[in-house]
Design a protein around this motif. Structure first.
Motif, PDB file in Angstrom:
ATOM      1  N   VAL A   1      53.611  48.884  49.107  1.00 27.66           N
ATOM      2  CA  VAL A   1      52.457  49.586  48.545  1.00 27.66           C
ATOM      3  C   VAL A   1      51.869  48.806  47.373  1.00 27.66           C
ATOM      4  CG1 VAL A   1      51.776  51.677  47.280  1.00 27.66           C
ATOM      5  CG2 VAL A   1      53.157  51.866  49.345  1.00 27.66           C
ATOM      6  N   VAL A   2      52.730  48.226  46.532  1.00 26.04           N
ATOM      7  CA  VAL A   2      52.253  47.411  45.413  1.00 26.04           C
ATOM      8  C   VAL A   2      51.470  46.209  45.933  1.00 26.04           C
ATOM      9  CG1 VAL A   2      53.008  45.879  43.544  1.00 26.04           C
ATOM     10  CG2 VAL A   2      54.039  48.137  43.792  1.00 26.04           C
ATOM     11  N   CYS A   3      51.989  45.551  46.954  1.00 23.18           N
ATOM     12  CA  CYS A   3      51.311  44.379  47.524  1.00 23.18           C
ATOM     13  C   CYS A   3      49.961  44.759  48.123  1.00 23.18           C
ATOM     14  CB  CYS A   3      52.209  43.737  48.570  1.00 23.18           C
ATOM     15  SG  CYS A   3      51.554  42.213  49.250  1.00 23.18           S
ATOM     16  N   ILE A   4      49.913  45.869  48.852  1.00 24.91           N
ATOM     17  CA  ILE A   4      48.651  46.322  49.439  1.00 24.91           C
ATOM     18  C   ILE A   4      47.665  46.720  48.344  1.00 24.91           C
ATOM     19  CG2 ILE A   4      47.610  48.175  50.821  1.00 24.91           C
ATOM     20  CD1 ILE A   4      50.161  48.061  52.572  1.00 24.91           C
ATOM     21  N   GLY A   5      48.157  47.393  47.319  1.00 21.43           N
ATOM     22  CA  GLY A   5      47.287  47.784  46.213  1.00 21.43           C
ATOM     23  C   GLY A   5      46.683  46.589  45.491  1.00 21.43           C
TER      24      GLY A   5
ATOM     25  N   SER B   1      46.249  43.570  46.793  1.00 23.81           N
ATOM     26  CA  SER B   1      45.316  42.868  47.685  1.00 23.81           C
ATOM     27  C   SER B   1      43.993  43.619  47.810  1.00 23.81           C
ATOM     28  CB  SER B   1      45.951  42.641  49.051  1.00 23.81           C
ATOM     29  OG  SER B   1      46.228  43.872  49.671  1.00 23.81           O
ATOM     30  N   ILE B   2      44.021  44.942  47.842  1.00 19.13           N
ATOM     31  CA  ILE B   2      42.769  45.713  47.897  1.00 19.13           C
ATOM     32  C   ILE B   2      42.036  45.622  46.561  1.00 19.13           C
ATOM     33  CG2 ILE B   2      41.826  48.056  48.050  1.00 19.13           C
ATOM     34  CD1 ILE B   2      43.938  48.613  50.196  1.00 19.13           C
ATOM     35  N   GLY B   3      42.791  45.712  45.477  1.00 18.58           N
ATOM     36  CA  GLY B   3      42.165  45.616  44.157  1.00 18.58           C
ATOM     37  C   GLY B   3      41.569  44.251  43.884  1.00 18.58           C
ATOM     38  N   SER B   4      42.132  43.206  44.462  1.00 17.66           N
ATOM     39  CA  SER B   4      41.610  41.859  44.223  1.00 17.66           C
ATOM     40  C   SER B   4      40.256  41.634  44.895  1.00 17.66           C
ATOM     41  CB  SER B   4      42.612  40.805  44.687  1.00 17.66           C
ATOM     42  OG  SER B   4      42.733  40.827  46.088  1.00 17.66           O
ATOM     43  N   LEU B   5      39.871  42.497  45.817  1.00 20.28           N
ATOM     44  CA  LEU B   5      38.553  42.373  46.435  1.00 20.28           C
ATOM     45  C   LEU B   5      37.434  42.722  45.454  1.00 20.28           C
ATOM     46  CD1 LEU B   5      39.288  44.042  49.884  1.00 20.28           C
ATOM     47  CD2 LEU B   5      39.112  41.596  49.387  1.00 20.28           C
ATOM     48  N   PHE B   6      37.754  43.489  44.430  1.00 19.45           N
ATOM     49  CA  PHE B   6      36.736  43.976  43.505  1.00 19.45           C
ATOM     50  C   PHE B   6      36.711  43.227  42.186  1.00 19.45           C
ATOM     51  CE2 PHE B   6      38.006  47.574  46.199  1.00 19.45           C
ATOM     52  CZ  PHE B   6      36.785  47.825  46.803  1.00 19.45           C
ATOM     53  N   ILE B   7      37.437  42.116  42.081  1.00 18.34           N
ATOM     54  CA  ILE B   7      37.414  41.330  40.852  1.00 18.34           C
ATOM     55  C   ILE B   7      36.946  39.908  41.171  1.00 18.34           C
ATOM     56  CG2 ILE B   7      39.170  42.679  39.643  1.00 18.34           C
ATOM     57  CD1 ILE B   7      41.278  40.738  40.498  1.00 18.34           C
ATOM     58  N   ASP B   8      36.607  39.182  40.127  1.00 15.42           N
ATOM     59  CA  ASP B   8      36.078  37.831  40.326  1.00 15.42           C
ATOM     60  C   ASP B   8      37.198  36.834  40.651  1.00 15.42           C
ATOM     61  OD1 ASP B   8      37.243  37.941  37.871  1.00 15.42           O
ATOM     62  OD2 ASP B   8      35.679  36.830  36.814  1.00 15.42           O
ATOM     63  N   TYR B   9      36.805  35.591  40.814  1.00 17.58           N
ATOM     64  CA  TYR B   9      37.722  34.539  41.255  1.00 17.58           C
ATOM     65  C   TYR B   9      38.865  34.314  40.262  1.00 17.58           C
ATOM     66  CZ  TYR B   9      39.321  29.981  42.828  1.00 17.58           C
ATOM     67  OH  TYR B   9      40.101  28.956  43.265  1.00 17.58           O
ATOM     68  N   ILE B  10      38.561  34.320  38.960  1.00 20.99           N
ATOM     69  CA  ILE B  10      39.593  34.096  37.939  1.00 20.99           C
ATOM     70  C   ILE B  10      40.619  35.230  37.975  1.00 20.99           C
ATOM     71  CG2 ILE B  10      40.008  33.848  35.457  1.00 20.99           C
ATOM     72  CD1 ILE B  10      38.618  31.466  36.732  1.00 20.99           C
ATOM     73  N   GLY B  11      40.181  36.455  38.180  1.00 26.26           N
ATOM     74  CA  GLY B  11      41.097  37.591  38.277  1.00 26.26           C
ATOM     75  C   GLY B  11      42.000  37.484  39.498  1.00 26.26           C
ATOM     76  N   ARG B  12      41.438  36.978  40.598  1.00 27.03           N
ATOM     77  CA  ARG B  12      42.253  36.794  41.806  1.00 27.03           C
ATOM     78  C   ARG B  12      43.344  35.756  41.582  1.00 27.03           C
ATOM     79  NH1 ARG B  12      37.305  36.570  46.042  1.00 27.03           N
ATOM     80  NH2 ARG B  12      36.757  38.784  45.902  1.00 27.03           N
ATOM     81  N   LEU B  13      43.019  34.683  40.859  1.00 25.94           N
ATOM     82  CA  LEU B  13      44.028  33.671  40.550  1.00 25.94           C
ATOM     83  C   LEU B  13      45.114  34.241  39.644  1.00 25.94           C
ATOM     84  CD1 LEU B  13      41.934  30.429  39.965  1.00 25.94           C
ATOM     85  CD2 LEU B  13      43.447  30.960  41.863  1.00 25.94           C
ATOM     86  N   PHE B  14      44.737  35.170  38.780  1.00 22.72           N
ATOM     87  CA  PHE B  14      45.714  35.784  37.882  1.00 22.72           C
ATOM     88  C   PHE B  14      46.676  36.695  38.642  1.00 22.72           C
ATOM     89  CE2 PHE B  14      46.945  39.297  35.063  1.00 22.72           C
ATOM     90  CZ  PHE B  14      47.631  38.568  34.103  1.00 22.72           C
ATOM     91  N   PHE B  15      46.154  37.461  39.613  1.00 22.32           N
ATOM     92  CA  PHE B  15      46.990  38.415  40.331  1.00 22.32           C
ATOM     93  C   PHE B  15      47.661  37.843  41.580  1.00 22.32           C
ATOM     94  CE2 PHE B  15      44.450  41.550  37.975  1.00 22.32           C
ATOM     95  CZ  PHE B  15      45.493  42.318  37.473  1.00 22.32           C
ATOM     96  N   ALA B  16      47.333  36.628  41.978  1.00 21.29           N
ATOM     97  CA  ALA B  16      47.934  36.030  43.177  1.00 21.29           C
ATOM     98  C   ALA B  16      49.447  35.857  43.049  1.00 21.29           C
ATOM     99  CB  ALA B  16      47.261  34.701  43.502  1.00 21.29           C
ATOM    100  N   PRO B  17      49.978  35.337  41.921  1.00 23.81           N
ATOM    101  CA  PRO B  17      51.445  35.228  41.828  1.00 23.81           C
ATOM    102  C   PRO B  17      52.143  36.591  41.857  1.00 23.81           C
ATOM    103  CG  PRO B  17      50.408  33.884  40.143  1.00 23.81           C
ATOM    104  CD  PRO B  17      49.331  34.694  40.782  1.00 23.81           C
ATOM    105  N   LEU B  18      51.521  37.594  41.273  1.00 25.73           N
ATOM    106  CA  LEU B  18      52.101  38.934  41.300  1.00 25.73           C
ATOM    107  C   LEU B  18      52.126  39.490  42.723  1.00 25.73           C
ATOM    108  CD1 LEU B  18      53.273  41.231  39.617  1.00 25.73           C
ATOM    109  CD2 LEU B  18      50.948  42.093  39.340  1.00 25.73           C
ATOM    110  N   MET B  19      51.085  39.206  43.488  1.00 32.66           N
ATOM    111  CA  MET B  19      51.044  39.672  44.871  1.00 32.66           C
ATOM    112  C   MET B  19      52.097  38.946  45.723  1.00 32.66           C
ATOM    113  SD  MET B  19      47.876  40.020  47.515  1.00 32.66           S
ATOM    114  CE  MET B  19      47.774  38.321  47.963  1.00 32.66           C
TER     115      MET B  19
END
Length: 136
Positions: A22-26, A28-46
């Motif tokens: 559920v954390v991983c899905i959350g 990945s869905i949340g990363s669709l609504f943030i910019d590129y820098i935010g996606r790079l920040f949350f990628a290791p956590l995912m």
């Protein structure tokens, strides 16, 4: 001696795997609504959440130990089979969880450390067997 099987099918592994899924899905869905820098920040956590999810689901399905005569067969999380003998056991002890309750049994072998949790199927049969063998 009869064959004793202790498998890793405990509810805690299943719930932990579902939680990390559920954390991983959350993420990945949340990363669709943030910019590129935010996606790079949350990628290791995912990636971390995905690894934890797979580990707990594999532990639920694959981890088991079989006592058969003088042999100990240990199947790891990735379903790799290890064969040990009772002569390889250096020590067997309880390990404690929260509030000083017995959480499981810890085997120290010459090459590996194996932990059996109390929620595993067949845990009490293994515990009785180890007490009969005077290892616990």
């Amino acid at each position: 001696m009869k064959r004793i099987i202790c498998s890793g099918k405990c509810k805690w592994y299943l719930f932990a795997g579902a939680f990390w899924c559920v954390v991983c899905i959350g993420i990945s869905i949340g990363s669709l609504f943030i910019d590129y820098i935010g996606r790079l920040f949350f990628a290791p956590l995912m990636v971390y959440a995905l690894i934890r999810c797979l580990y707990f689901f594999l532990s639920y399905k694959n981890k088991r130990i079989i006592f058969d005569g003088n042999d100990i067969f240990y199947f790891s999380v990735l379903n790799k089979k290890y064969n040990y003998f009772f002569d390889d056991i250096e020590s067997v002890s309880y390990y404690f969880g929260g509030r000083a309750q017995i959480a499981g049994i810890k085997f120290r072998l010459k090459a590996k450390k194996i932990i059996l949790t109390k929620e595993m199927d067949g845990f009490f049969l293994v515990e009785d067997f180890l007490k009969q063998m005077e290892l616990l």
